[in-house]
Scaffold this motif. Structure first.
Motif, PDB file in Angstrom:
ATOM      1  N   TYR A  70       1.165  -1.289  -0.090  1.00 24.02           N
ATOM      2  CA  TYR A  70       0.035   0.065  -0.141  1.00 24.02           C
ATOM      3  C   TYR A  70       0.731   0.979   0.208  1.00 24.02           C
ATOM      4  O   TYR A  70       1.647   1.498   0.709  1.00 24.02           O
ATOM      5  N   LEU A 126      -8.372  -9.141  -2.615  1.00 25.85           N
ATOM      6  CA  LEU A 126      -8.406  -7.963  -2.372  1.00 25.85           C
ATOM      7  C   LEU A 126      -9.910  -7.854  -3.301  1.00 25.85           C
ATOM      8  O   LEU A 126     -10.597  -6.466  -3.244  1.00 25.85           O
ATOM      9  N   ASN A 170      -8.135  -1.485   0.519  1.00 23.80           N
ATOM     10  CA  ASN A 170      -7.451  -0.701   0.289  1.00 23.80           C
ATOM     11  C   ASN A 170      -5.811  -1.476   0.314  1.00 23.80           C
ATOM     12  O   ASN A 170      -4.901  -0.700   0.894  1.00 23.80           O
ATOM     13  N   ASN A 171      -5.573  -1.802  -0.732  1.00 25.45           N
ATOM     14  CA  ASN A 171      -4.401  -2.486  -0.078  1.00 25.45           C
ATOM     15  C   ASN A 171      -3.722  -2.780  -2.186  1.00 25.45           C
ATOM     16  O   ASN A 171      -5.440  -3.056  -2.785  1.00 25.45           O
ATOM     17  N   ILE A 172      -2.961  -3.828  -2.302  1.00 26.55           N
ATOM     18  CA  ILE A 172      -2.902  -3.354  -3.631  1.00 26.55           C
ATOM     19  C   ILE A 172      -1.780  -5.238  -4.347  1.00 26.55           C
ATOM     20  O   ILE A 172      -0.886  -5.380  -3.475  1.00 26.55           O
ATOM     21  N   THR A 185      -6.691  -7.262 -12.407  1.00 27.69           N
ATOM     22  CA  THR A 185      -7.076  -5.625 -11.238  1.00 27.69           C
ATOM     23  C   THR A 185      -8.309  -5.351 -11.220  1.00 27.69           C
ATOM     24  O   THR A 185      -8.953  -4.636 -11.430  1.00 27.69           O
ATOM     25  N   TYR A 241     -10.493  -4.288  -9.226  1.00 25.84           N
ATOM     26  CA  TYR A 241      -9.885  -2.558  -8.182  1.00 25.84           C
ATOM     27  C   TYR A 241     -10.417  -1.802  -8.352  1.00 25.84           C
ATOM     28  O   TYR A 241     -10.883  -1.154  -9.643  1.00 25.84           O
ATOM     29  N   GLN A 255      -7.360   2.018  -6.280  1.00 28.16           N
ATOM     30  CA  GLN A 255      -6.326   1.148  -6.207  1.00 28.16           C
ATOM     31  C   GLN A 255      -5.410   1.081  -7.504  1.00 28.16           C
ATOM     32  O   GLN A 255      -4.221   1.312  -7.478  1.00 28.16           O
TER      33      GLN A 255
END
Length: 427
Positions: A151, A343, A348-350, A358, A361, A365
Motif C-alpha cells: 500500500y 482484494l 485498501n491494498n494492492i 485488477t 480494483y 487502487q
C-alpha cells in the motif's frame, strides 16, 4: 494499521519496543498464544483483526481448504497486540505460518534463527519482481517471506473539498505550502495529523527526506551510514518546521484514526497516509470522494521519483512442526488467485503478484498501482527501513519531541546522532 474490533488496543510504539527488546521485556498479551499438536491442519497467526481484512482472509483460507485436504486454523489477534508480543510469540510455541512485514522487520527475526527458509518455494514462484524478491530476502541471501500486498503512502484529500473551494493539486513543495496556508485561512486544519502511536509522522519525515535529499541518502541515513547532524538532515526538519503551523495541533495526543476522521468530516484538507488508513474511516458512500496525489517535489534532481510502499506478507516459523503443511499453504498464498480473492473484499491494498487480475480494483487502487509502477525507487517506511531498536528507542521520541518543539532542531539532531552511534555500534 487497523483499529481492532476486540477493543484491546496496544500502540505501535509498544510494537517497536517489543521487537527491539528481548523476550522478557514485553508482557505477552494472553490473546497471543498458539496451539501446537498433530492433525491434518495448518495454523496461522493473524494480525488481521479489523473486520474487512479478517473477512477477506477468511475467504482466502476457505478457498485453500476446498482445494486441499488441509484444515486452516486461524489465531486472530488485535493487530498491534500481535506485533507487541511477536518476540516472545516466536520464542514460545508459534503458529506454523504468521503474518508479518518485509525488509528489516523480517530480516531481524531471520537473523535470530526464528524463521524457516523458503528459498525452495521461491524457485517456483511466478509473478514476483526482483525488487519483491529482494524485500523477501534475509541478510544471508535466503528467502523467508511470501509477499502478499502493498500500500503506497501519499497525500490524501477529498475531491469535493478541493472542487468546492477551488483548490488545485500541488506538484511542488512551495505550491503545497501555499495551499496549506490558504486552507488555514479558509478555516480548515490544512494537514490532518495524529502521532499518538509514535509511527504515523515517520511517513512525513521519509517523504521530506527523499524529496530533499534523494532515495539513496535516505536509505543510507536509515542504515546508520549518514550523520543526523548533516546539514541535509537539518534541512529536512527545517522544511517540516515551516509546515508545522498548518498541521492539526496536539498531534501527540491524537490517533491516526482520529486524524483520518477529521479528513472524512471535511474538517481537514489533506493528510499524509498509507492507502488503507483514510479508507477505513470513510463510509462506503463517501469513499469515491477520496483521492490522493504524490508527495510534492522539493528538489528537481529527485522529483517525485521515490514512493513509500510497505509490503506485508507471510512467514514460516522455524519452530513449526508442520513445515511441509506450512510451505504448501505459503505456496498457495503466492498465487494470483489467492490475492484476487482477498482484494475483492479489501479495497485498501494492492496485489504484489503482477499476474493477479485488477478487474475488481476501484479507482483509488488503480491509481495506487500507477503511482508505484512509475516510481524509480521504493522505500518501506522508517520503522521497516531502519533497525527496530533505533526506530523505537530513538526516532519515536525524537519526532514527537520535534512536534512539540520544532524550533530546537540542532540539539535534536545532535541527540539523535549520539544515540544512533551507540545503537549501531552494538552490532
Amino acid at each position: 494499521m487497523a483499529p481492532s474490533s476486540s477493543g484491546h488496543r496496544i500502540s505501535r510504539r509498544a510494537l517497536l519496543r517489543g521487537t527491539a527488546a528481548g523476550a522478557g521485556a514485553v508482557a505477552l498479551p494472553t490473546l497471543l498464544t498458539a496451539c501446537g499438536g498433530p492433525g491434518n491442519e495448518v495454523k496461522i497467526g493473524s494480525n488481521a483483526s479489523d473486520a474487512v481484512p479478517r473477512k477477506a482472509f477468511a475467504e482466502v483460507f476457505d478457498a485453500y481448504e476446498k482445494k486441499s485436504d488441509k484444515k486452516v486454523k486461524v489465531n486472530t489477534v488485535n493487530h498491534e497486540a500481535f506485533q507487541e508480543g511477536i518476540n516472545r510469540y516466536l520464542k514460545g510455541t508459534p503458529d506454523d505460518v504468521f503474518m508479518w512485514f518485509a525488509g528489516y522487520r523480517m530480516q531481524f527475526f531471520a537473523e535470530q534463527g526464528q524463521l524457516a527458509e523458503i528459498s525452495d518455494l521461491w524457485k517456483g514462484f511466478d509473478g514476483f519482481s526482483d525488487a519483491l524478491k529482494a524485500q523477501s530476502t534475509g541478510k544471508d541471501g535466503k528467502q523467508y517471506l511470501v509477499p502478499y500486498y502493498y500500500y503506497p503512502w501519499a497525500v490524501f484529500y477529498r475531491k469535493s473539498v478541493f472542487a468546492q473551494r477551488g483548490y488545485e493539486v500541488p506538484k511542488t513543495f512551495d505550491e503545497f505550502r501555499a495551499l496549506a496556508k490558504r486552507m488555514d485561512k479558509d478555516g480548515l486544519d490544512a494537514i490532518a495529523f495524529g502521532d499518538k502511536d509514535g509511527w504515523p509522522a515517520m511517513g512525513t519525515f521519509d517523504y521530506l527526506n527523499m524529496r530533499a535529499n534523494g532515495y539513496d541518502f535516505h536509505i543510507s541515513l536509515m542504515g546508520g551510514k549518514e550523520s543526523w547532524t548533516d546539514p541535509k538532515v537539518r534541512n529536512v526538519f527545517d522544511l517540516w518546521r515551516g509546515l508545522m503551523p498548518y498541521h492539526q495541533k496536539g498531534a501527540n495526543g491524537r490517533t491516526w484514526q482520529e486524524a483520518a476522521q477529521s479528513l472524512a468530516q471535511k474538517k481537514s484538507g489533506m493528510a499524509v497516509f498509507g492507502l488503507p488508513h483514510p479508507g477505513q474511516q470513510f463510509s462506503a458512500a463517501d469513499r469515491d470522494d477520496l483521492d490522493f496525489f504524490p508527495f510534492p517535489e522539493i528538489d528537481s534532481a529527485y522529483g517525485q521519483d521515490a514512493v513509500e510502499a510497505p509490503i506485508d506478507g507471510f512467514l514460516l516459523a522455524k519452530k513449526s512442526k508442520r513445515q511441509k503443511e506450512g510451505k504448501e499453504l505459503m505456496k498457495y498464498l503466492a498465487t494470483p488467485a489467492a490475492e484476487e480473492i482477498y482484494l475483492k473484499r479489501d479495497p485498501n491494498n494492492i496485489a504484489v503478484n503482477d499476474k493477479a487480475s485488477t478487474s475488481s480494483y476501484n479507482a483509488l487502487q488503480k491509481k495506487a498501482v500507477d503511482l508505484v509502477s512509475n516510481a524509480k525507487q521504493i522505500s518501506q517506511f522508517m520503522d521497516r527501513d531502519t533497525r527496530p531498536d533505533f526506530a523505537s528507542q530513538v526516532m519515536i521520541r525524537a519526532i514527537q519531541q520535534f512536534i512539540n518543539k520544532p524550533n530546537d532542531i540542532d540539539s535534536l539532531t545532535k541527540d539523535i546522532e549520539s544515540q544512533k552511534k551507540t545503537i549501531f555500534a552494538s552490532d
